[in-house]
Scaffold this motif. Structure first.
Motif, PDB file in Angstrom:
ATOM      1  N   THR A   1       0.811  -1.222   0.000  1.00 36.71           N
ATOM      2  CA  THR A   1       0.000   0.000   0.000  1.00 36.71           C
ATOM      3  C   THR A   1       0.843   1.270   0.000  1.00 36.71           C
ATOM      4  O   THR A   1       0.307   2.371   0.178  1.00 36.71           O
ATOM      5  CB  THR A   1      -0.936   0.014   1.224  1.00 36.71           C
ATOM      6  N   SER A   2       2.159   1.149  -0.180  1.00 34.51           N
ATOM      7  CA  SER A   2       3.024   2.331  -0.244  1.00 34.51           C
ATOM      8  C   SER A   2       2.573   3.236  -1.379  1.00 34.51           C
ATOM      9  O   SER A   2       2.402   2.783  -2.513  1.00 34.51           O
ATOM     10  CB  SER A   2       4.480   1.922  -0.475  1.00 34.51           C
TER      11      SER A   2
ATOM     12  N   ILE B   1       6.154   3.668  -9.197  1.00 34.92           N
ATOM     13  CA  ILE B   1       5.704   3.125 -10.483  1.00 34.92           C
ATOM     14  C   ILE B   1       6.227   1.701 -10.655  1.00 34.92           C
ATOM     15  O   ILE B   1       7.166   1.289  -9.956  1.00 34.92           O
ATOM     16  CB  ILE B   1       6.194   3.986 -11.662  1.00 34.92           C
ATOM     17  N   PRO B   2       5.680   0.924 -11.599  1.00 36.82           N
ATOM     18  CA  PRO B   2       6.308  -0.353 -11.946  1.00 36.82           C
ATOM     19  C   PRO B   2       7.697  -0.104 -12.537  1.00 36.82           C
ATOM     20  O   PRO B   2       7.904   0.845 -13.305  1.00 36.82           O
ATOM     21  CB  PRO B   2       5.360  -0.942 -12.998  1.00 36.82           C
ATOM     22  N   GLU B   3       8.638  -0.941 -12.157  1.00 39.65           N
ATOM     23  CA  GLU B   3       9.998  -0.814 -12.695  1.00 39.65           C
ATOM     24  C   GLU B   3       9.985  -0.979 -14.218  1.00 39.65           C
ATOM     25  O   GLU B   3       9.411  -1.948 -14.724  1.00 39.65           O
ATOM     26  CB  GLU B   3      10.906  -1.869 -12.071  1.00 39.65           C
ATOM     27  N   PRO B   4      10.578  -0.068 -14.973  1.00 39.15           N
ATOM     28  CA  PRO B   4      10.647  -0.238 -16.427  1.00 39.15           C
ATOM     29  C   PRO B   4      11.318  -1.565 -16.787  1.00 39.15           C
ATOM     30  O   PRO B   4      12.409  -1.876 -16.304  1.00 39.15           O
ATOM     31  CB  PRO B   4      11.511   0.949 -16.878  1.00 39.15           C
TER      32      PRO B   4
ATOM     33  N   VAL C   1       9.024   0.651  -7.888  1.00 34.02           N
ATOM     34  CA  VAL C   1      10.184   1.462  -7.540  1.00 34.02           C
ATOM     35  C   VAL C   1       9.740   2.907  -7.350  1.00 34.02           C
ATOM     36  O   VAL C   1       8.651   3.303  -7.756  1.00 34.02           O
ATOM     37  CB  VAL C   1      11.274   1.396  -8.633  1.00 34.02           C
ATOM     38  N   LEU C   2      10.599   3.690  -6.714  1.00 35.52           N
ATOM     39  CA  LEU C   2      10.382   5.127  -6.572  1.00 35.52           C
ATOM     40  C   LEU C   2      11.188   5.836  -7.647  1.00 35.52           C
ATOM     41  O   LEU C   2      12.404   5.666  -7.726  1.00 35.52           O
ATOM     42  CB  LEU C   2      10.810   5.599  -5.185  1.00 35.52           C
ATOM     43  N   MET C   3      10.516   6.623  -8.482  1.00 39.26           N
ATOM     44  CA  MET C   3      11.187   7.353  -9.552  1.00 39.26           C
ATOM     45  C   MET C   3      11.276   8.832  -9.211  1.00 39.26           C
ATOM     46  O   MET C   3      10.287   9.446  -8.820  1.00 39.26           O
ATOM     47  CB  MET C   3      10.425   7.206 -10.875  1.00 39.26           C
TER      48      MET C   3
ATOM     49  N   TYR D   1      15.961   5.877 -10.397  1.00 34.37           N
ATOM     50  CA  TYR D   1      15.003   4.951  -9.799  1.00 34.37           C
ATOM     51  C   TYR D   1      15.616   4.379  -8.523  1.00 34.37           C
ATOM     52  O   TYR D   1      16.808   4.041  -8.494  1.00 34.37           O
ATOM     53  CB  TYR D   1      14.673   3.817 -10.775  1.00 34.37           C
ATOM     54  N   TRP D   2      14.778   4.261  -7.470  1.00 32.71           N
ATOM     55  CA  TRP D   2      15.226   3.783  -6.167  1.00 32.71           C
ATOM     56  C   TRP D   2      14.401   2.565  -5.760  1.00 32.71           C
ATOM     57  O   TRP D   2      13.224   2.482  -6.070  1.00 32.71           O
ATOM     58  CB  TRP D   2      15.044   4.864  -5.102  1.00 32.71           C
TER      59      TRP D   2
END
Length: 320
Positions: A34-35, A89-92, A99-101, A299-300
């Motif tokens: 839920t992040s 977002i979903p990781e590319p 991931v956090l972009m 991306y993190w």
């Protein structure tokens, strides 16, 4: 946010029985479950929720904020979502992983009356300063970032993390000090990226500098960054940073033993704020990327914080 009080520096070395304290995980998140990013104050954002794919210490509010005395948020100091954004977002290329972009495609009139660009995670207002702490986070710099290899000047300002032993913009604070970690390019000609690091007293008065051009910044592949911070003077202060490229070996980039608090502070109260993830740079660098149709993105993933953990305890556990 968790609290590392003034006794922590001694506790990390050993318990009352003389044995080393066991490293303790304080918080972890891979930005799953839920992040989510939500509005915060002004133009800023926050992250709330829980990473349900992890077992414990995974709640952005209950574990990261309510345990201690700091406030987490995502800060831009102006601009709008057409110029900068932080998103989960979903990781590319891997839609099963979130991931956090951080993304910047323009500059704006921001803090200090300067035209610049910023996306950063804050942990500020720490009431009991951190004497020591350890962090790891995975980082991915996409291949199109390589356009900056041709930036026609050395890159000296592209900050990816910052550590404040008393935030110097606080009007009552006379002992400000910061450690700044960034990505640089050592010459005007096309060249690889390297990590850059320095420590400064308030007023941007440099105390030490520790660039490393031998170890290149991985581009186009995930790598893990680990930091260790210890509050201290020229004999006792320490800042350690290592990277482990995916499917590669750990490389120690910096292991600086020097001031991590203001050089005139005889009774440091520890780290009172820091930016665990950051993308902060000049209008010129952003404009160069924009001219090549390339937003600046990082991306993190897998953000973790510990107490009672040092580079040496990591080695003792056979994980180095």
């Amino acid at each position: 946010m968790f609290t590392f009080n003034n006794s922590y520096g001694q506790g990390a070395k050993g318990s009352s029985k003389g044995k080393p304290a066991k490293p303790e995980l304080i918080f972890q998140s891979g930005f799953e479950g839920t992040s989510k990013v939500i509005p915060f104050k002004g133009s800023d954002n926050d992250i709330i929720g829980k990473d349900t794919k992890l077992n414990g210490k995974n709640d952005w509010v209950a574990d990261l904020e309510k345990i201690g005395g700091g406030q987490f948020n995502l800060q831009y100091t102006g601009g709008d979502s057409t110029k900068r954004i932080a998103q989960i977002i979903p990781e590319p290329g891997n839609i099963k992983n979130k991931v956090l972009m951080f993304s910047i495609n323009d500059s704006w009139l921001a803090s200090e009356g300067q035209q610049k660009a910023r996306v950063q995670a804050n942990i500020y207002g720490i009431k009991k300063g951190y004497k020591e702490f350890y962090q790891s986070v995975r980082m991915f710099i996409p291949a199109d970032f390589n356009v900056l290899r041709s930036f026609p000047e050395p890159i000296k300002w592209l900050t990816i993390s910052e550590f404040w032993n008393n935030e110097w913009w606080v009007s009552t604070e006379k002992y400000g000090f910061r450690v700044t970690l960034g990505i640089g390019k050592p010459k005007a000609e096309e060249s690889d990226f390297n990590f850059i690091l320095n420590g400064e007293n308030a007023g941007q008065k440099e105390v030490w500098k520790a660039d490393n051009t031998a170890i290149k910044v991985p581009v186009g592949k995930w790598f893990t960054m680990e930091y260790y911070f210890k509050d201290g003077d020229a004999q006792n202060g320490r800042f350690y940073m290592a990277i482990t490229p995916q499917n590669g070996k750990k490389q120690v980039v910096f292991d600086v033993h020097n001031f991590t608090h203001n050089t005139t502070d005889m009774n440091s109260d520890g780290l009172t704020g820091y930016n665990p993830m950051k993308l902060y740079t000049s209008k010129e660098l952003v404009a160069f990327g924009k001219a090549h149709n390339t937003p600046l993105r990082i991306y993190w993933d897998d953000f973790k914080l510990w107490k009672n953990k040092t580079p040496e305890s990591q080695m003792a556990n056979g994980k180095d």
